[in-house]
Design a protein around this motif. Structure first.
Motif, short mmCIF file in Angstrom:
data_model
loop_
_atom_site.label_atom_id
_atom_site.label_comp_id
_atom_site.label_asym_id
_atom_site.label_seq_id
_atom_site.Cartn_x
_atom_site.Cartn_y
_atom_site.Cartn_z
N TYR A 112 0.92 0.90 -13.30
CA TYR A 112 1.73 -0.02 -12.50
C TYR A 112 0.87 -1.17 -11.98
CZ TYR A 112 4.83 4.01 -12.53
OH TYR A 112 5.62 5.05 -12.92
N GLY A 113 1.40 -2.36 -12.06
CA GLY A 113 0.78 -3.51 -11.41
C GLY A 113 1.69 -3.95 -10.28
N VAL A 114 1.28 -3.72 -9.06
CA VAL A 114 2.19 -3.89 -7.92
C VAL A 114 1.62 -4.88 -6.91
CG1 VAL A 114 3.40 -2.73 -6.04
CG2 VAL A 114 2.97 -1.50 -8.16
N MET A 115 2.46 -5.80 -6.49
CA MET A 115 2.07 -6.71 -5.40
C MET A 115 2.25 -5.94 -4.09
SD MET A 115 3.67 -10.43 -4.71
CE MET A 115 4.30 -10.78 -3.09
N THR A 116 1.13 -5.61 -3.45
CA THR A 116 1.21 -4.64 -2.36
C THR A 116 1.40 -5.24 -0.97
OG1 THR A 116 -1.19 -4.63 -2.38
CG2 THR A 116 -0.08 -2.79 -3.46
N ASP A 117 1.32 -6.57 -0.85
CA ASP A 117 1.50 -7.09 0.51
C ASP A 117 2.92 -7.61 0.74
OD1 ASP A 117 1.13 -9.23 -1.15
OD2 ASP A 117 -0.17 -10.35 0.22
N ASN A 118 3.87 -6.99 0.06
CA ASN A 118 5.28 -7.31 0.28
C ASN A 118 6.03 -5.99 0.26
OD1 ASN A 118 8.07 -7.75 -0.41
ND2 ASN A 118 7.54 -9.86 -0.88
N SER A 119 6.58 -5.61 1.41
CA SER A 119 7.15 -4.27 1.52
C SER A 119 8.35 -4.08 0.60
CB SER A 119 7.55 -4.00 2.96
OG SER A 119 8.51 -4.95 3.35
N GLY A 120 9.11 -5.16 0.39
CA GLY A 120 10.26 -5.06 -0.51
C GLY A 120 9.81 -4.71 -1.92
N ILE A 121 8.74 -5.38 -2.37
CA ILE A 121 8.22 -5.13 -3.71
C ILE A 121 7.66 -3.71 -3.80
CG2 ILE A 121 6.45 -5.81 -5.37
CD1 ILE A 121 8.78 -7.77 -5.20
N VAL A 122 6.99 -3.27 -2.75
CA VAL A 122 6.43 -1.91 -2.77
C VAL A 122 7.56 -0.90 -2.93
CG1 VAL A 122 5.24 -0.18 -1.37
CG2 VAL A 122 4.37 -2.52 -1.46
N SER A 123 8.65 -1.14 -2.21
CA SER A 123 9.77 -0.21 -2.31
C SER A 123 10.41 -0.27 -3.70
CB SER A 123 10.77 -0.51 -1.19
OG SER A 123 12.07 -0.59 -1.66
N GLN A 124 10.44 -1.47 -4.29
CA GLN A 124 10.94 -1.57 -5.67
C GLN A 124 10.04 -0.83 -6.65
OE1 GLN A 124 12.12 -5.45 -7.10
NE2 GLN A 124 12.63 -6.15 -5.06
N ALA A 125 8.73 -0.90 -6.39
CA ALA A 125 7.78 -0.21 -7.27
C ALA A 125 7.98 1.29 -7.18
CB ALA A 125 6.35 -0.59 -6.89
N GLU A 126 8.27 1.77 -5.96
CA GLU A 126 8.49 3.21 -5.80
C GLU A 126 9.68 3.68 -6.63
OE1 GLU A 126 8.77 3.42 -1.60
OE2 GLU A 126 6.57 3.42 -1.33
N ALA A 127 10.70 2.82 -6.73
CA ALA A 127 11.87 3.17 -7.54
C ALA A 127 11.49 3.28 -9.02
CB ALA A 127 12.97 2.13 -7.36
N PHE A 128 10.63 2.35 -9.50
CA PHE A 128 10.15 2.46 -10.88
C PHE A 128 9.43 3.80 -11.08
CE2 PHE A 128 10.08 -2.35 -11.11
CZ PHE A 128 10.91 -2.45 -12.21
N VAL A 129 8.55 4.12 -10.12
CA VAL A 129 7.77 5.34 -10.23
C VAL A 129 8.68 6.56 -10.30
CG1 VAL A 129 6.07 6.81 -9.07
CG2 VAL A 129 5.77 4.33 -9.06
N SER A 130 9.69 6.55 -9.42
CA SER A 130 10.55 7.73 -9.39
C SER A 130 11.33 7.85 -10.70
CB SER A 130 11.45 7.68 -8.15
OG SER A 130 12.78 7.62 -8.50
N GLY A 131 11.77 6.71 -11.26
CA GLY A 131 12.46 6.75 -12.55
C GLY A 131 11.56 7.27 -13.65
N MET A 132 10.32 6.82 -13.66
CA MET A 132 9.37 7.26 -14.68
C MET A 132 9.05 8.74 -14.53
SD MET A 132 8.45 5.04 -16.90
CE MET A 132 8.61 3.28 -17.23
N ASN A 133 8.89 9.18 -13.27
CA ASN A 133 8.62 10.60 -13.04
C ASN A 133 9.76 11.45 -13.55
OD1 ASN A 133 6.17 10.06 -11.92
ND2 ASN A 133 6.85 10.24 -9.79
N ASP A 134 10.99 11.00 -13.27
CA ASP A 134 12.15 11.76 -13.73
C ASP A 134 12.17 11.88 -15.25
OD1 ASP A 134 12.84 12.03 -11.17
OD2 ASP A 134 14.58 10.68 -11.20
#
Lengths: 309, 293, 399
Positions: C186-208
């Motif tokens: 994952y390449g994530v822009m970490t100083d934006n909380s909205g983007i971090v939360s969007q990245a978490e959704a990607f992670v959860s989809g991939m984990n599933d």
């Protein structure tokens, strides 16, 4: 309430917060130091007071005072550390400080809400803001007549001469930074209250540019200039944006340029007024309003803010 | 191997910062102006190149030259509109900083309107893209271009300023306008020349920065911050110092992001800037004569 | 392939809508002043405040939000969607998506008692500034863009923006299933909380989907050169790389990955949609899958079709996802007003919106509301830009 009144009220409150921030920058300029650090002090004031307000029972004013004290102490420290930097280098160092501040605001998630920002838990009402602004103005009014005021004026005019006259130049500059820290924190809390939601970009380069522009626009030689400048530069855009939708920044930029070129001392310029008075006393022709441009004599005070040439 | 690759990335980014810092330094050392509008020159360089590429079929190098010239002209415009009247009155730091802020805000908004605040990029097939192999290492063509441009241009600027009569004249104006005049140099021409040179070098930095990515009217703002970190580290008065400062910032940023923490990257870079400022206020390579400014 | 998941709903509405659109367009061309909805002469006219961002740093997106909203108001009025001749009048105020300016404007709108509801906000900071004002003045606020978690807060703050998180989860799962990737970085822009939360959704989809997580490389909103981050990401040697960032950040990193010769699957979020984005990086962006809720080429139903036609006619280009968000905010407010019946006050609208659990036949198809938040996950489509002209088409795995 009437919507136009609300707009006026909102613009006024932003202007008051901006005025306190501008005064924080003015205090440093008073001793000849151009500094962007007010934004850092504002961030300490805003995030600090919100944290104190949420976590302690100090109440609104206790929290703001607490944050102002902390920021004042930090200001003293910054002033001490940056003491030997001159003019341009000091300005650059304070810009670096602003950039670093943002990194800490982003990463101290538990205290600042991190990049998500946080809701401002308190609201400062308009009369309260007016009182806070009046207190800061009163402080500066008293200071202007005090020993510190004289020392600050002298330091700005010529630090070398001031030192020779026995003015403790270093101490004056450090105290100015400390005062700026405390005042900036109060301004930061006011700005936060007015925004009701703040994040790491609230106290960043844009705001510091606006603040410095306010001070210069109003006039950097009298504290009242900062108040006027903030009213024009932070209050007006709220209004103007209702009528001019495109290119507002071009107007802002051009306005700054025009002011600095034609009214180099700003709107409130005691020096120019004195000159005008003296000329009138000498029964010369009444000079026109933008006479400053043709005045061959450089502004000594403006010059001093510049360099140790 | 990763270290080597990241080091190369850092040097290539640093080369762009170095160019920017050199442009910044020219204005500072000849006119003692802390010019916050400098980043805008970089944006204009990149945007003019983009518009030329987008509107005409000109080859990239020609568009880039137009961009560089355009950025130089913007710098001359800023100098003549904002700084010249102040210079005539002898106003120093504060006035010039404010005037440059005014130009910065206004000129940036012009580009924002012109591009409708949307990101743009050099059209495909115009600017060099993709990788080439140098030995075992793959590097981007944009990176090679950045390093080559930086080395050539910075050397040329150094040669011009320090080894030619024109350069001496420009620096003499920086020292003392009146004595320069006595020796028969037209200060006006020299100042315009210096502004042009500064804008052109900065514009080139902007074009190199823009190559290979999307950019918008804010491009120069980030460069401005990195660029002045570079001049603080290297010292502003000296072309070599600015160049080394730029390289240093590029490498520090890249390695700290890759090996320490991206989140604290700016704190590390600018913390270092503060340390250097306090330790050697005129920069690591700051020359003694520069203290005067 | 489960791209067109929302069935087309033919029905008697269709003709009525088409007629309405024709009328709308006629009215617009004729009067020229219908830009802000143009209240009719008879029937109640309800004033809705709209804080727009047609200037400022994100004016590009801001303009399409406002245009979409204008089309919605015009359609609602021409089509009598609120019944009994009730009409909407939009009161647009410029806030430039600047928290300070927008807060002032919000306060001003809230103070005007003739304004029944307010719609606004693309950035979460701006929404954060407007929200307390709405709650204090008890005026319904409809957020059309801000995607930070937990912004909706009935009975006064509602949000019709289609959230990127469920869309990201879906794109992760779908791409993982269809391409058979085994590992992801994952390449994530970490100083934006909205983007971090969007990245978490990607992670959860991939984990599933059972894809192995090889780690994250951070970028920042201040990052100007993405080569270094791309180098770190490629070093992880994963089958796929997910890029989560704001528009310029995501495009920058994708371009750098492309230039560095990464040949795995790149996946990203809807932040890369928007006019001009593809044109700025055509080679890198073509064939990168991302989710959208609204696609003008494949309208989900007649409502969407009518919207696309009216918008294209008025503004000369097809509406993008942002225009759809603007449209849907006004449409939802209109449906709230319709449900409120005669009580077209702030309290009435707030109550009606609070009680709203679903809406049928929106431009996203059928949607539900949960805690003031619109949910349209069924409308998510996985698409990519296609070279050379940048049309958006349903994504298909490469062979």
């Amino acid at each position: 309430m009437n919507p136009t009144l609300v707009l006026l009220q909102s613009a006024t409150m932003f202007a008051m917060a901006g005025a306190v921030l501008a005064l924080s920058t003015y205090v440093k300029l008073w001793t000849g130091l151009l500094s962007f650090a007010t934004v850092t002090f504002g961030a300490i004031g805003a995030f600090g007071s919100i944290w104190l307000y949420n976590e302690t029972s100090l109440g609104l004013f206790g929290s703001i005072i607490g944050a102002a004290v902390a920021s004042g102490l930090f200001g003293l420290l910054v002033g001490r550390v940056f003491l030997k930097l001159s003019s341009h280098w000091l300005a650059l160092a304070t810009v670096a400080l602003v950039l670093i501040t943002r990194v800490f605001v982003v990463n101290l998630v538990d205290y600042t809400g991190g990049s998500a920002g946080e809701v401002v838990a308190y609201t400062i009402t308009m009369p309260q803001m007016a009182i806070m602004l009046a207190l800061v103005c009163g402080l500066l009014y008293l200071l202007k007549r005090s020993q510190f005021g004289v020392a600050a004026d002298t330091t700005r005019e010529d630090p070398a001469v001031a030192a020779a006259l026995g003015v403790p130049v270093a101490r004056v500059k450090i105290i100015a930074f400390g005062l700026s820290g405390a005042i900036g924190a109060v301004g930061g809390a006011m700005q936060a209250s007015q925004l009701s939601y703040i994040d790491p970009d609230t106290f960043y380069i844009n705001l510091s540019v606006t603040i410095i522009a306010s001070v210069v626009l109003g006039g950097a030689y009298h504290w009242f200039g900062s108040v006027i400048g903030a009213a024009v530069f932070t209050g007006m855009p709220v209004y103007i944006s209702q009528y001019i939708t495109e290119g507002q920044s071009i107007i802002n930029g051009a306005l700054l340029l025009v002011i600095i070129l034609f009214l180099p001392g700003g709107l409130i310029d005691p020096l120019r007024w004195r000159r005008l008075r003296e000329r009138r006393l000498r029964k010369r022709q009444p000079p026109d309003a933008v006479d400053g441009t043709r005045d061959p004599a450089p502004d000594p005070a403006l010059d001093q803010a510049g360099a140790t040439r | 191997m990763l270290l080597l690759e990241q080091l190369i990335n850092g040097i290539c980014t640093g080369a762009i910062y170095a160019l920017f810092a050199v442009g910044f330094g020219i204005v500072f050392s000849t006119m003692q102006i802390l010019n916050l509008a400098q980043g805008v020159y970089a944006t204009y360089g990149a945007m003019i190149t983009y518009f030329v590429l987008d509107e005409s079929g000109l080859p990239f190098w020609l568009a880039a030259i137009l961009g560089v010239i355009g950025a130089g002209l913007v710098a001359v415009l800023v100098d003549q509109v904002a700084f010249e009247p102040l210079r005539r009155r002898g106003v120093q730091l504060l006035g010039a900083v404010i005037a440059s802020i005014g130009m910065w805000i206004a000129l940036r908004e012009v580009l924002s309107i012109a591009t409708e605040a949307t990101p743009v990029g050099f059209p495909p097939g115009t600017a060099p893209r993709g990788q080439i192999s140098i030995g075992p290492i793959d590097v981007l063509q944009t990176q090679v271009l950045a390093v080559v441009c930086a080395v050539v241009v910075i050397s040329a600027v150094y040669f011009l300023l320090h080894r030619t009569n024109v350069g001496s004249a420009i620096r003499a104006v920086g020292f003392d306008k009146r004595s320069a005049q006595i020796t028969g140099i037209s200060p006006q021409a020299m100042i315009i020349g210096a502004a042009m040179l500064s804008g052109a070098v900065t514009g080139l930095a902007g074009i190199l920065m823009a190559g290979g990515q999307s950019f918008n009217f804010n491009l120069g703002d980030a460069l401005l911050l990195q660029g002045f970190a570079a001049v603080v580290i290297g010292g502003m008065g000296d072309v070599r110092g600015s160049a080394i400062g730029g390289l240093f910032i590029g490498v520090v940023q890249t390695l700290s992001a890759s090996y320490i923490s991206a989140s604290y990257q700016d704190a590390i870079t600018f913390g270092l800037v503060l340390v250097v400022l306090l330790w050697r206020p005129t920069g690591l390579l700051g020359s003694a004569d520069f203290q005067r400014a | 392939m489960r791209i067109d998941s929302t069935p087309v709903r033919p029905g008697p509405r269709r003709n009525r809508r088409l007629v309405a659109v024709a009328l709308t367009v006629l009215a617009m061309t004729a009067s020229g002043c219908a830009k802000d909805g143009g209240a009719g002469a008879d029937g109640d006219t309800v004033r809705i405040g709209m804080i727009v961002a047609e200037t400022g740093p994100i004016a590009g997106a801001g303009k399409t939000f406002a245009n979409g909203a204008r089309i919605a108001a015009a359609q609602v009025n021409a089509d009598d969607l609120m019944d009994n001749g009730k009409k909407i009048e939009l009161v647009a105020k410029e806030g430039s998506e600047d928290p300070a300016k927008s807060a002032s404007v919000a306060a001003q709108l809230a103070a005007d008692k003739s304004i029944v509801g307010i719609t606004c906000c693309i950035l979460s900071t701006v929404a954060g500034a407007a929200k307390p004002i709405a709650e204090k003045q008890k005026v319904p606020l409809m957020l059309w863009g801000a995607t930070d978690v937990d912004l909706a807060d009935p009975p006064y703050v509602f949000r019709t923006v289609t959230m990127p998180q469920p869309a990201n989860e879906k794109v992760s799962q779908t791409v993982a299933e269809q391409t058979g990737i085994k590992s992801v970085a994952y390449g994530v822009m970490t100083d934006n909380s909205g983007i971090v939360s969007q990245a978490e959704a990607f992670v959860s989809g991939m984990n599933d989907a059972g894809v192995q997580d090889l780690g994250t490389v951070e970028t920042l909103s201040t990052t100007t050169n993405f080569t270094s981050a791309a180098t770190d990401l490629i070093q992880k040697d994963s089958d796929a790389i997910v890029v989560a960032g704001t528009q310029s950040n995501a495009v920058g990193l994708i371009a750098a990955l492309h230039d560095k010769g990464y040949d795995g699957q790149v996946i990203t979020g809807e932040t890369i949609s928007g006019s001009g984005v593809f044109k700025s990086q055509p080679d890198a962006l073509a064939s990168v899958p991302f989710p959208v809720y609204f696609l003008s080429d494949q309208p989900a139903n007649d409502a969407a079709k009518a919207f696309v036609e009216a918008y294209t006619k008025e503004y000369g280009e097809a509406p993008d996802g942002y225009a759809a968000q603007g449209y849907n905010a006004i449409y939802t407010l209109a449906m709230g007003l319709k449900a409120a019946g005669d009580d077209t006050t702030r309290a009435g609208l707030s109550k009606a919106l609070d009680g709203m659990t679903e809406l049928k036949d929106t431009i996203y198809g059928d949607v539900t509301f949960d805690g003031g938040q619109l949910n349209a996950t069924s409308a998510v489509q996985i698409v990519n830009y296609t070279a050379p002209d940048g049309d958006i088409a349903a994504w298909k795995p490469a062979n």
